[in-house]
Design a protein around this motif. Structure first.
Motif, PDB file in Angstrom:
ATOM      1  N   LEU A 115       0.831  -1.207   0.000  1.00 51.21           N
ATOM      2  CA  LEU A 115       0.000   0.000   0.000  1.00 51.21           C
ATOM      3  C   LEU A 115       0.866   1.257   0.000  1.00 51.21           C
ATOM      4  O   LEU A 115       0.567   2.235  -0.693  1.00 51.21           O
ATOM      5  CB  LEU A 115      -0.939  -0.005   1.209  1.00 51.21           C
ATOM      6  N   ASP A 147      -6.339   5.715   5.397  1.00 50.12           N
ATOM      7  CA  ASP A 147      -7.655   5.234   4.980  1.00 50.12           C
ATOM      8  C   ASP A 147      -8.746   6.101   5.593  1.00 50.12           C
ATOM      9  O   ASP A 147      -8.457   7.038   6.351  1.00 50.12           O
ATOM     10  CB  ASP A 147      -7.843   3.740   5.280  1.00 50.12           C
ATOM     11  N   ALA A 148      -9.989   5.799   5.284  1.00 54.53           N
ATOM     12  CA  ALA A 148     -11.124   6.614   5.714  1.00 54.53           C
ATOM     13  C   ALA A 148     -11.434   6.467   7.195  1.00 54.53           C
ATOM     14  O   ALA A 148     -12.350   7.114   7.697  1.00 54.53           O
ATOM     15  CB  ALA A 148     -12.362   6.275   4.885  1.00 54.53           C
ATOM     16  N   ARG A 149     -10.660   5.641   7.910  1.00 55.05           N
ATOM     17  CA  ARG A 149     -10.826   5.510   9.363  1.00 55.05           C
ATOM     18  C   ARG A 149      -9.784   6.328  10.117  1.00 55.05           C
ATOM     19  O   ARG A 149      -9.797   6.378  11.337  1.00 55.05           O
ATOM     20  CB  ARG A 149     -10.701   4.040   9.785  1.00 55.05           C
ATOM     21  N   ASP A 151      -4.826  13.771  -1.497  1.00 53.16           N
ATOM     22  CA  ASP A 151      -5.952  12.833  -1.625  1.00 53.16           C
ATOM     23  C   ASP A 151      -5.539  11.513  -2.269  1.00 53.16           C
ATOM     24  O   ASP A 151      -6.050  10.455  -1.898  1.00 53.16           O
ATOM     25  CB  ASP A 151      -7.077  13.446  -2.468  1.00 53.16           C
ATOM     26  N   CYS A 152      -4.616  11.554  -3.230  1.00 49.85           N
ATOM     27  CA  CYS A 152      -4.219  10.345  -3.946  1.00 49.85           C
ATOM     28  C   CYS A 152      -3.534   9.323  -3.052  1.00 49.85           C
ATOM     29  O   CYS A 152      -3.328   8.173  -3.454  1.00 49.85           O
ATOM     30  CB  CYS A 152      -3.317  10.687  -5.137  1.00 49.85           C
ATOM     31  N   GLU A 172      -4.834   8.199  -0.294  1.00 53.89           N
ATOM     32  CA  GLU A 172      -5.839   7.410   0.410  1.00 53.89           C
ATOM     33  C   GLU A 172      -5.898   6.004  -0.191  1.00 53.89           C
ATOM     34  O   GLU A 172      -5.835   5.834  -1.402  1.00 53.89           O
ATOM     35  CB  GLU A 172      -7.214   8.066   0.341  1.00 53.89           C
ATOM     36  N   VAL A 173      -6.012   5.012   0.683  1.00 53.19           N
ATOM     37  CA  VAL A 173      -6.126   3.610   0.269  1.00 53.19           C
ATOM     38  C   VAL A 173      -7.417   3.049   0.856  1.00 53.19           C
ATOM     39  O   VAL A 173      -7.985   3.630   1.790  1.00 53.19           O
ATOM     40  CB  VAL A 173      -4.900   2.789   0.731  1.00 53.19           C
ATOM     41  N   PRO A 174      -7.914   1.921   0.324  1.00 52.96           N
ATOM     42  CA  PRO A 174      -9.186   1.382   0.823  1.00 52.96           C
ATOM     43  C   PRO A 174      -9.154   1.043   2.314  1.00 52.96           C
ATOM     44  O   PRO A 174     -10.083   1.374   3.040  1.00 52.96           O
ATOM     45  CB  PRO A 174      -9.402   0.133  -0.020  1.00 52.96           C
ATOM     46  N   GLU A 175      -8.102   0.372   2.780  1.00 55.21           N
ATOM     47  CA  GLU A 175      -8.023   0.040   4.211  1.00 55.21           C
ATOM     48  C   GLU A 175      -6.590  -0.279   4.586  1.00 55.21           C
ATOM     49  O   GLU A 175      -5.909  -1.044   3.904  1.00 55.21           O
ATOM     50  CB  GLU A 175      -8.916  -1.157   4.548  1.00 55.21           C
TER      51      GLU A 175
END
Length: 195
Positions: A11, A128-130, A163-164, A166-169
């Protein structure tokens, strides 16, 4: 099945490739825009201490944001690498010479005062979004944050990225520090703490 470390390595590699592919002029403009956002959304009390970092490679240039926060009354500091596992934060003073810290970055020398930041602008390779982050693999920031927290000083943590990145998890590991806020060119994102 890949281990969390192997997944993080992949990642990190892909996020950094995306970041490296950004146009250098666009990165400068985005860094300046992020500084304007930082000046309005990061509250700092006069004399409050903000740690930033001297950018390396294709990182967000956080210096304009740091200097904007200084205009709002902040004292600034940068990480100083003491050994292979430890960083401290030394005050960044106008006109003071910076020394090579390795890894393509610079920081204040030993004569600078060591400070405990109230706000930490944290570099990262991916997130990630968390609010889970992947650093560069050495664990300097995880250990520094743990040390500050153990000493009763819990700084506000704000990751700095494009922003680029960011990874899914991001795979969870016990030593990981969750970053509750991340500043990108899209603005300041806040993540809810886990229940």
């Amino acid at each position: 099945m890949n281990s969390p470390k192997e997944l993080k390595r992949e990642l990190r590699r892909s996020a950094l490739e995306r970041r490296d592919a950004l146009d250098p002029c666009w990165r400068i403009e985005a860094s300046l825009e992020m500084a304007e956002v930082a000046k309005t959304v990061i509250d700092i009390k006069p004399g409050g201490i903000v740690s930033g970092f001297w950018p390396m490679r294709s990182e967000v240039d956080v210096r304009p944001a740091m200097f904007a926060l200084r205009e709002n009354g902040a004292r600034l500091c940068l990480p100083a690498i003491l050994d292979k596992s430890t960083i401290v934060f030394r005050e960044l003073v106008r006109g003071a010479a910076l020394v090579d810290m390795g890894f393509g970055t610079a920081g204040p020398g030993e004569e600078a005062e060591t400070l405990d930041p109230d706000i930490m602008l944290v570099p990262l390779a991916a997130f990630d979004a968390r609010g889970h982050r992947i650093g560069y693999g050495a664990g300097f920031y995880d250990r520094a944050i743990a040390r500050l927290t153990a000493a009763g000083h819990a700084p506000r943590l704000i990751g700095i990225a494009f922003d680029c990145q960011e990874v899914p998890e991001v795979p969870d590991e016990p030593h990981d520090v969750v970053i509750p806020e991340i500043l990108t060119e899209s603005g300041l994102r806040r993540f809810e703490p886990p229940l």
